[in-house]
Scaffold this motif. Structure first.
Motif, mmCIF file in Angstrom:
data_model
loop_
_atom_site.group_PDB
_atom_site.id
_atom_site.type_symbol
_atom_site.label_atom_id
_atom_site.label_comp_id
_atom_site.label_asym_id
_atom_site.label_seq_id
_atom_site.Cartn_x
_atom_site.Cartn_y
_atom_site.Cartn_z
ATOM 1 N N MET A 259 17.045 -17.673 -11.032
ATOM 2 C CA MET A 259 16.834 -17.215 -12.640
ATOM 3 C C MET A 259 15.335 -17.073 -12.892
ATOM 4 N N SER A 260 14.395 -17.376 -12.224
ATOM 5 C CA SER A 260 12.863 -17.258 -12.439
ATOM 6 C C SER A 260 12.225 -16.255 -11.553
ATOM 7 N N THR A 261 11.147 -15.854 -12.102
ATOM 8 C CA THR A 261 10.332 -14.857 -10.919
ATOM 9 C C THR A 261 9.099 -15.742 -10.283
ATOM 10 N N ALA A 262 9.279 -17.189 -10.255
ATOM 11 C CA ALA A 262 8.509 -17.740 -9.804
ATOM 12 C C ALA A 262 9.289 -18.416 -8.631
ATOM 13 N N GLY A 263 8.462 -18.874 -7.469
ATOM 14 C CA GLY A 263 9.263 -19.336 -6.310
ATOM 15 C C GLY A 263 8.458 -19.500 -5.096
ATOM 16 N N GLU A 264 9.244 -19.666 -4.015
ATOM 17 C CA GLU A 264 8.624 -19.950 -2.851
ATOM 18 C C GLU A 264 8.093 -18.499 -2.223
ATOM 19 N N CYS A 265 7.287 -18.709 -1.002
ATOM 20 C CA CYS A 265 6.641 -17.441 -0.353
ATOM 21 C C CYS A 265 6.912 -17.550 1.136
ATOM 22 N N ARG A 266 8.235 -17.933 1.621
ATOM 23 C CA ARG A 266 8.480 -18.133 3.010
ATOM 24 C C ARG A 266 8.130 -16.999 3.643
ATOM 25 N N TYR A 267 8.391 -15.461 3.344
ATOM 26 C CA TYR A 267 7.933 -14.638 4.174
ATOM 27 C C TYR A 267 6.759 -13.831 3.701
ATOM 28 N N ARG A 268 6.481 -13.991 2.540
ATOM 29 C CA ARG A 268 4.878 -13.368 1.827
ATOM 30 C C ARG A 268 3.816 -13.792 2.398
ATOM 31 N N GLN A 269 3.780 -15.133 2.931
ATOM 32 C CA GLN A 269 2.725 -15.743 2.962
ATOM 33 C C GLN A 269 2.132 -15.389 4.500
ATOM 34 N N ALA A 270 3.074 -14.521 5.242
ATOM 35 C CA ALA A 270 2.571 -13.705 6.516
ATOM 36 C C ALA A 270 1.398 -12.628 6.145
ATOM 37 N N ILE A 271 1.344 -12.202 4.681
ATOM 38 C CA ILE A 271 0.543 -11.281 4.345
ATOM 39 C C ILE A 271 -0.853 -12.058 3.837
ATOM 40 N N PRO A 272 -1.969 -11.638 4.855
ATOM 41 C CA PRO A 272 -3.303 -12.233 4.322
ATOM 42 C C PRO A 272 -3.572 -11.926 2.485
ATOM 43 N N VAL A 273 -3.845 -12.906 1.814
ATOM 44 C CA VAL A 273 -4.158 -12.932 0.717
ATOM 45 C C VAL A 273 -5.508 -11.866 0.267
ATOM 46 N N GLY A 274 -6.390 -12.267 1.199
ATOM 47 C CA GLY A 274 -7.458 -11.456 1.012
ATOM 48 C C GLY A 274 -7.285 -9.691 1.273
ATOM 49 N N GLN A 275 -6.217 -9.497 2.106
ATOM 50 C CA GLN A 275 -5.955 -8.046 2.283
ATOM 51 C C GLN A 275 -5.194 -7.479 1.098
ATOM 52 N N ARG A 276 -4.322 -8.464 0.246
ATOM 53 C CA ARG A 276 -3.742 -8.000 -0.880
ATOM 54 C C ARG A 276 -4.952 -7.721 -2.030
ATOM 55 N N LEU A 277 -5.938 -8.277 -1.952
ATOM 56 C CA LEU A 277 -7.153 -7.936 -2.733
ATOM 57 C C LEU A 277 -7.531 -6.312 -2.278
ATOM 58 N N TYR A 278 -7.871 -5.956 -0.913
ATOM 59 C CA TYR A 278 -8.211 -4.819 -0.569
ATOM 60 C C TYR A 278 -7.074 -4.146 -1.192
ATOM 61 N N VAL A 279 -5.667 -3.979 -0.989
ATOM 62 C CA VAL A 279 -4.642 -3.175 -1.437
ATOM 63 C C VAL A 279 -4.897 -2.924 -2.948
ATOM 64 N N ASN A 280 -4.867 -4.117 -3.655
ATOM 65 C CA ASN A 280 -4.689 -3.892 -5.142
ATOM 66 C C ASN A 280 -6.007 -2.984 -5.672
ATOM 67 N N THR A 281 -7.125 -3.158 -4.959
ATOM 68 C CA THR A 281 -8.159 -2.285 -5.518
ATOM 69 C C THR A 281 -8.358 -1.185 -4.709
#
Length: 896
Positions: A139-161
């Motif tokens: 019922m919340s948008t907070a939660g685990e990252c069992r799958y998403r943790q496979a994506i490098p967080v630094g790469q998400r910075l590249y994608v976001n910008t």
């Protein structure tokens, strides 16, 4: 047959089902031909298309390819953003708005997020936002990252910008994310699919679309076909004469490291149960998997030809993005072998099949095709176990979504990239997200792309037919982009605005460390308004271990530009809390603590957009960029090394070097203590720190509750300590002089009504007006929707800056306490501060202050016309860029 208009050649006519070679008067022959054309095509209307995307760079290429098509043939009707993939929702939605504005397609609705949830019994409520994989959605948008943790967080910075190019290149229109007014993903899906027959392109996680299918089975009839880029089916090893299918082969998928799961591809792995739902929906599906996309990498010849052919803004944007990806590429295989035309190739195959839809064998110009019997693996054998990994069955009398207790969804579900079950005996064991060839009742007959077709021009250096198709489309003069940011305005220029303090005696050097929450921006505005003779703000350190993602650093730059302080350096901190980095592959890591921040409303979505107000700020020439240098650990130098985004420690070291001998720095930290823990780890750092003001922590005396509302068992922790407890431990065990502004004192100054009342009574400056809009917006949201119940927390974050300002009328008092951080063990205790008289650290804790004086002082400072904004908003900036410089000079003289 041309790319953009369905022109029939004689060869095409001979394929007509009613074609006859007869000699008739011309007019009769034409009538027969027209009748035959009518029978050829079921589509005397444009083919309507909906795209669900994670807005990665290759998705952007695909979107431009679709937007370039003749709308009488293919008409992109709607875009939804999947929020659990390669981008973050707030940055992604504004990126799409900018692309559509450039392409003159503001008519296309864009859906993202939603605050709906899934009940424990599996009931799906309206407007589920897709932030979590379906099996983990509560019922919340907070939660685990069992799958998403496979994506490098630094790469998400590249994608976001988009590697820093989004803000540098794209124009800015009138559409923007706005809290509670932004169309949700499910709303856009329902509206577009209800309107009539449509084809769906899925370019990322299947979460949004699967939820739509589960909640709206009556609308399946309107979906003509589903095209999917994702999955990996067959290994090269299986086609080799040197090994058999029984042998262990190289990785089929593209997760890295692949030691836990060598079978999955990112898009399917992001939500295997959702992908299974889509594949088994009964709607015709065509898949373009890694098997095919790996046969069409961005070859050197294609790259060179693309560099030569940039005749439209969209071609320029795509090439510059591709070049930056190449220039920042590291590791093996090399870029020209490993970076493929994933989603754009899927779009090319799909449109070619749709254009040739009369052909029973689904002919297309781009790829060889094959029918296969497939399913998606969602859990691992043995089935029917309950080991705590599978929310569909664990602890439930009746499994969710009516899955079978001993069926294919009832096994172990991968919990992360270091799941011990998957790493058993050092052998990759898990297959979650594997698109697998099977027989029997689980098999779905699917058309699959297997190999990119060679160029029809045998002498072409572009060896694949789609290379030319793609370049032709992007450079086609029709449906072209209107302008970029530099040509949108006749007098556009980028000017750094830096103050001239002359011979002023500068005040004490201060560094603010912030996680870019709404309260942090208010605190920053306050500090920028204080006389430089009192506070000399030397630098800003930002952390993405708190309430915003790294790409929100651009909002910091914009605010500094508004205030004429482009001289202040901004450094990016670590993206993981201490101890959360994957030891085998540091670019990825866990979210043990970060999972407490909502991904949707009131969380990252709103912080990353400053609650919809970020785009009202003027655009700074400074921005995040992926430019880098070998000197700083990059594999190669990029073109503009001077634009490199400094790291937090880079900024700190430069400040230490710049201060006068004997001077010391005061630090104000408004977020998790990640950056501060790194600083004190440097040699002799403590000796140059005067004292540290820490906004955060809850001592928990007198039953004072904490604020980590997304972790029900956590009763007494405060977010800034909870989000990086090991960093907090390091700071509280250091020799630093700490002044703590605890949660209970922050709550005393957290009245929207009082602070707004004071601001309304004071002088109006651009920064006070902006702050008032932000505060009014937060208060309205809190009163309107339960997802915003916590936003008054951000008001208290201003208190540290005001205390640091040293106004004598505040009458603040402190009490020395011996404190200790609980940093490990039971999650319900993590982040708590307790009194430990024997082993704790002596800390000055704020005990009282004059609250009325606080509100008065804050409003007075923001209303002061000294050190006020030099450019008030993006609207003011637009007026400047639309006005001849000589006229601006005359207007400035008139004002004086």
């Amino acid at each position: 047959m041309t790319l953009f208009t369905p022109v029939l050649t004689l060869k095409d006519v001979k394929k007509l089902p009613n074609f006859r070679v007869v000699v008739l008067p011309g007019i009769i022959w034409i009538i027969i031909l027209v009748a035959s054309i009518g029978k050829l095509s079921e589509y005397d209307r444009p083919r309507r298309i909906l795209v669900d995307t994670d807005v990665d760079a290759d998705d952007v290429f695909a979107l431009f390819y679709l937007l370039k098509q003749n709308r009488t043939e293919f008409d992109l009707q709607a875009i939804t953003i999947n929020a659990n993939g390669w981008s973050d929702a707030g940055h992604a939605v504004n990126h799409i708005y900018d692309i559509l504005f450039m392409m003159n397609r503001d008519d296309i609705p864009v859906g993202v997020g939603g605050e709906g949830g899934i009940l424990p019994n599996g009931t799906i409520l309206p407007d589920v936002g897709g932030y979590q994989p379906i099996i983990d959605q509560g019922m919340s948008t907070a939660g685990e990252c069992r799958y998403r943790q496979a994506i490098p967080v630094g790469q998400r910075l590249y994608v976001n910008t988009n590697y820093g190019l989004r803000k540098a290149f794209l124009p800015q229109g009138g559409r923007k994310y706005a809290p509670l007014r932004q169309p949700t993903a499910q709303q856009v899906l329902i509206n577009a699919i209800s309107a009539g027959p449509i084809t769906v392109f899925v370019m990322g996680s299947h979460t949004n679309f699967a939820i739509f299918l589960m909640n709206n089975p009556h609308l399946k009839k309107n979906i003509e076909h589903i095209y999917v880029m994702g999955g990996a089916i067959r290994s090269d090893c299986f086609n080799s004469t040197n090994c058999s299918q029984s042998e262990q082969c190289d990785s089929i998928g593209n997760l890295y490291p692949d030691d836990s799961n060598p079978y999955a591809e990112f898009n399917i792995f992001s939500d295997p149960f959702a992908a299974y739902t889509v594949l088994h929906s009964g709607i015709p599906v065509t898949i373009i998997p890694l098997d095919a996309t790996k046969t069409i990498p961005v070859s050197e010849n294609f790259f060179v030809e693309f560099e030569r052919r940039q005749n439209t803004y969209e071609a320029q944007y795509c090439f510059q993005s591709l070049k930056m990806i190449r220039d920042t590429w590291s590791g093996s295989p090399p870029f020209h072998e490993a970076y493929c035309m994933w989603d754009s190739f899927m779009a090319g195959v799909a449109l070619s099949i749709m254009r040739n839809s009369s052909s029973n064998n689904r002919e297309n110009e781009c790829s060889e095709m094959e029918y296969m019997n497939l399913t998606v693996v969602t859990s691992n054998e043995p089935y029917g176990i309950s080991d705590g990994s599978n929310p569909l069955i664990d602890g439930l009398e009746v499994p969710k979504f009516n899955v079978q207790k001993n069926g294919v969804h009832s096994g172990h579900v991968q919990t992360g990239m270091q799941d011990p079950f998957c790493l058993e005996r050092g052998k990759a064991k898990c297959q979650d997200g594997y698109i697998k060839e099977v027989k029997g009742p689980e098999a779905v007959r699917v058309l699959v792309a297997t190999k990119a077709k060679p160029s029809q021009d045998l002498g072409s250096l572009l060896q694949k037919e789609f290379y030319l198709t793609f370049l032709n489309a992007l450079n086609f003069p029709q449906q072209a982009g209107r302008f970029n940011i530099s040509t949108q305005f006749p007098y556009y220029e980028e000017v750094l605005r830096k103050p001239d303090f002359g011979k002023k005696l500068m005040g004490k050097p201060v560094v603010i460390d912030m996680d870019m929450s709404a309260g942090d921006f208010l605190a920053l505005i306050y500090l920028l308004k204080l006389p430089v003779e009192l506070i000399n703000l030397k630098g800003i350190l930002v952390s993405s271990t708190g309430w915003a993602t790294s790409a929100t650093v651009d909002v910091v730059y914009n605010l500094l530009h508004m205030m004429g302080r482009d001289d202040i350096p901004v450094g990016l901190g670590d993206v993981f809390a201490v101890g959360e980095v994957n030891p085998k592959f540091p670019p990825i890591g866990g979210c043990k603590y970060a999972k407490a921040i909502p991904l949707g409303s009131g969380g990252f979505l709103d912080s990353d957009t400053l609650y919809g107000l970020a785009r009202d700020l003027p655009r700074s020439p400074r921005r995040y960029t992926a430019e880098n240098s070998v000197r700083f650990g990059a594999s190669q130098d990029t073109d503009d090394l001077e634009l490199r985004q400094p790291l937090a420690l880079d900024v700190w070291k430069s400040i230490v070097e710049s201060i006068e001998p004997g001077s010391k720095i005061t630090i104000l930290t408004n977020g998790p203590l990640t950056n501060l823990a790194q600083i004190i780890g440097l040699q002799n750092s403590s000796s140059v720190i005067q004292d540290v003001y820490i906004v955060g922590g809850n001592i928990g005396q007198d039953n004072e509750k904490g604020n980590v509302f997304t972790v029900p068992s956590s009763k007494y922790a405060e977010f800034n300590m909870f989000l990086d407890p090991l960093a907090a431990k390091a700071v509280f065990e250091s020799k630093l002089e700490i002044k703590l502004i605890p949660l209970h004192m922050q709550r005393r100054v957290a009245s929207f009504f009082k602070i707004l009342h004071k601001l309304q009574d004071r002088n109006k400056t651009p920064e006070s007006v902006f702050s008032q809009r932000l505060l009014q917006g937060l208060m309205t949201l809190q009163q309107s929707h339960h997802s915003y119940h916590h936003v008054d927390t951000f008001l208290g974050e201003v208190l540290g800056a005001v205390i640091l300002g040293g106004n004598p009328h505040l009458n603040q008092t402190y009490k020395i306490k011996s404190l200790e951080i609980i940093w490990g063990g039971d999650i319900s205790k993590v982040g708590q501060i307790i009194v430990n008289q024997e082993q704790g650290k002596l800390v000055k804790v704020l005990e009282s202050l004059n609250v009325a004086a606080y509100y008065d002082h804050f409003a007075e400072v923001l209303g002061d016309h000294k050190q006020s904004a030099v450019i008030g908003s993006f609207y003011d900036q637009e007026k400047t860029w639309n006005t001849p410089p000589n006229r601006i000079d005359r207007l400035d003289q008139a004002k004086k």
